[in-house]
Design a protein around this motif. Sequence first.
Motif, short mmCIF file in Angstrom:
data_model
loop_
_atom_site.label_atom_id
_atom_site.label_comp_id
_atom_site.label_asym_id
_atom_site.label_seq_id
_atom_site.Cartn_x
_atom_site.Cartn_y
_atom_site.Cartn_z
N SER A 126 -5.49 7.70 -2.22
CA SER A 126 -5.37 9.05 -2.79
C SER A 126 -4.19 9.19 -3.74
N GLY A 127 -4.01 8.20 -4.60
CA GLY A 127 -2.94 8.31 -5.59
C GLY A 127 -2.97 7.12 -6.53
N ASN A 128 -2.97 7.36 -7.83
CA ASN A 128 -2.81 6.26 -8.79
C ASN A 128 -2.07 6.78 -10.01
N LEU B 145 0.83 -1.21 0.00
CA LEU B 145 0.00 0.00 0.00
C LEU B 145 0.87 1.25 0.00
N GLY B 146 0.22 2.36 -0.30
CA GLY B 146 0.90 3.65 -0.24
C GLY B 146 -0.13 4.76 -0.31
N HIS B 147 0.28 5.95 0.11
CA HIS B 147 -0.60 7.12 0.08
C HIS B 147 -0.02 8.17 -0.85
N SER B 148 -0.87 8.82 -1.63
CA SER B 148 -0.48 9.91 -2.53
C SER B 148 0.53 9.37 -3.54
N ALA B 149 1.75 9.92 -3.58
CA ALA B 149 2.74 9.38 -4.52
C ALA B 149 3.06 7.92 -4.20
N LEU C 93 -6.67 16.82 -9.81
CA LEU C 93 -5.47 16.14 -9.31
C LEU C 93 -5.75 14.79 -8.69
N PHE C 94 -7.00 14.51 -8.28
CA PHE C 94 -7.26 13.27 -7.54
C PHE C 94 -8.53 12.53 -7.98
N ARG C 95 -9.69 13.17 -7.85
CA ARG C 95 -10.95 12.44 -8.00
C ARG C 95 -11.16 11.89 -9.41
N ASN C 96 -11.05 12.74 -10.43
CA ASN C 96 -11.41 12.33 -11.79
C ASN C 96 -10.65 11.10 -12.25
N ASP C 97 -9.36 11.08 -11.98
CA ASP C 97 -8.55 9.95 -12.47
C ASP C 97 -8.65 8.73 -11.58
#
Length: 543
Positions: A234-236, A205-209, A418-422
């Motif tokens: 919160s990151g992909n 797992l990871g968060h953001s980057a 930066l986050f939701r759409n993608d």
Amino acid sequence: MSRICSIAFICLAAAATATAEAAADPLIVELPNGKVRGRDNEGYYSYESIPYAEPPVGELRFEAPQPYAQQWSEVFDATTPPAYCMQWNQFAEGADKLVGIEDCLTISVYKPKNSSRCSFPVVVNIHGGAFMFGAPVEHGHEPIMASGNLIVVKITYRLGPIGFLSTGDATLSGNFGLKDQRLALRWIKQNIARFGGEPENILVLGHSAGGASVHLQMLQEDFNQLAKVAVSFSGNALHPWVVQQGARRRAFEMGRIVGCGLLSDSVELKKCLQSKDASEIVRAVRQFLVFDYVPFAPFAPVVESEDAPEPFITQHPIDIIKSGKFAQVPWLTTYTQEDGTYNAALLMAKQLNGAEFIEELNSRWYELAPHFLFYRDSKKTIDDMDDYSRDLRQQYLGNRNFSVESYLDVQRIFTDILFRNDTLRSIDLHRRHGKSPVYGYVYDNPTSRGSAQVLAQRDDTYFGTGHGDDYALIFEKAITQPRADEKIISKNFIRLLEDFAQSDSGSLTYDNCVFPNNIEQEQLQFILIKSNSCEILKLDPIS
């Protein structure tokens, strides 16, 4: 085989891998390189700063990592917390934000004391920080250790220009930080049983980057040989700040800044940069920022040339997903209701004249928006860039000015772009081109004081559920003590990880909510997690 028999078999297997000395002293673990000694932390054991790669210095700078091959004649001291990889850290105090060392590639293992278990599922944490900064020591593991059912492993990897500078050719291919992560995951798969970990039950797992890194690792077809399931908070890989264009221009600009001259040859640039002190290269990051820490990821993953040595990716992630040639592992990807607090909250910081910076956007929106939102290099012409900037402003603000009163609408731009759409787009692509379960959740429960308040340097503004408000309940070292509802949520999240790592079917639950597998749905289906409830949320894909 019954569960009791399975546990007995696992315990016998685990005991077989332990040396007689390790059995007598749980702080001693024998690795292929020799023995390491950890630390007893009352409720858990820690084995920190174990090298997994040769020092990436000198001629190994800007190269794929080499497996650590040294043998220890004495017991390795694994009681020192992992160092920061050299970075220009956004959250460092003062004007000089240089932090860390270049020789930094290590793994740290945290094992709970739990006499009812002889082996543990494994959670591997790839830290975030925009590919530019951050470190394992910034991410607390105590909540998971208190639950007593998971081993936590944290890895360091090269960051910023040291980890991601690229000329777009085989000479300076880039993605060195991602290649570090990949080597670390191999090390964990091969060695975690020596610590009591279950190599067949590894969750990455990871968060953001870090979340984007997890997704990028999944795009390697054999990732399923290294991990069982994956979580991206919160990151992909599809976010516009992840895989960027313009890396070659930035690489040669870096050479000019540090005194290599106006070069055009990648071989000469690499040779010159390898001769420089790493601190010179990292300090030059500030020359690529137009305001505070904007753009927040000037050096990030790239699509490598096919003739690059050991390339990580040679296609854009969208094309890899559409090809179906990626690891088929169950995947959870998430966002928070106002993820755009990073980096939008900077706009609410007061300037020397007492006004908030957001008012500057009334005269500088066309200049700054492409940097804030990462489309400066993706638009073909300045007119295209300006048209997009104008469309965004009109869509979210209409005829209103940028002001404190309109801040939440501006923040929504950051959240969506930066986050939701993608996140929605990524789940949609995976469900159409993949076979393994793909899940999503939206977290909507603002913390009392989170990263938004730190960035804005104020506590008098409502930001909503910001970037990291959920992840902080699992790993982050809390800025404030969690509320009663957050303590319950924290336990639910940790139980989610425990069950996900051990699930044979890849199913996923949070509290009493069963996650729908999006591969089987007509609409995108998320779990909406709020303070005291969870429910299914149906969303339309992003066109």
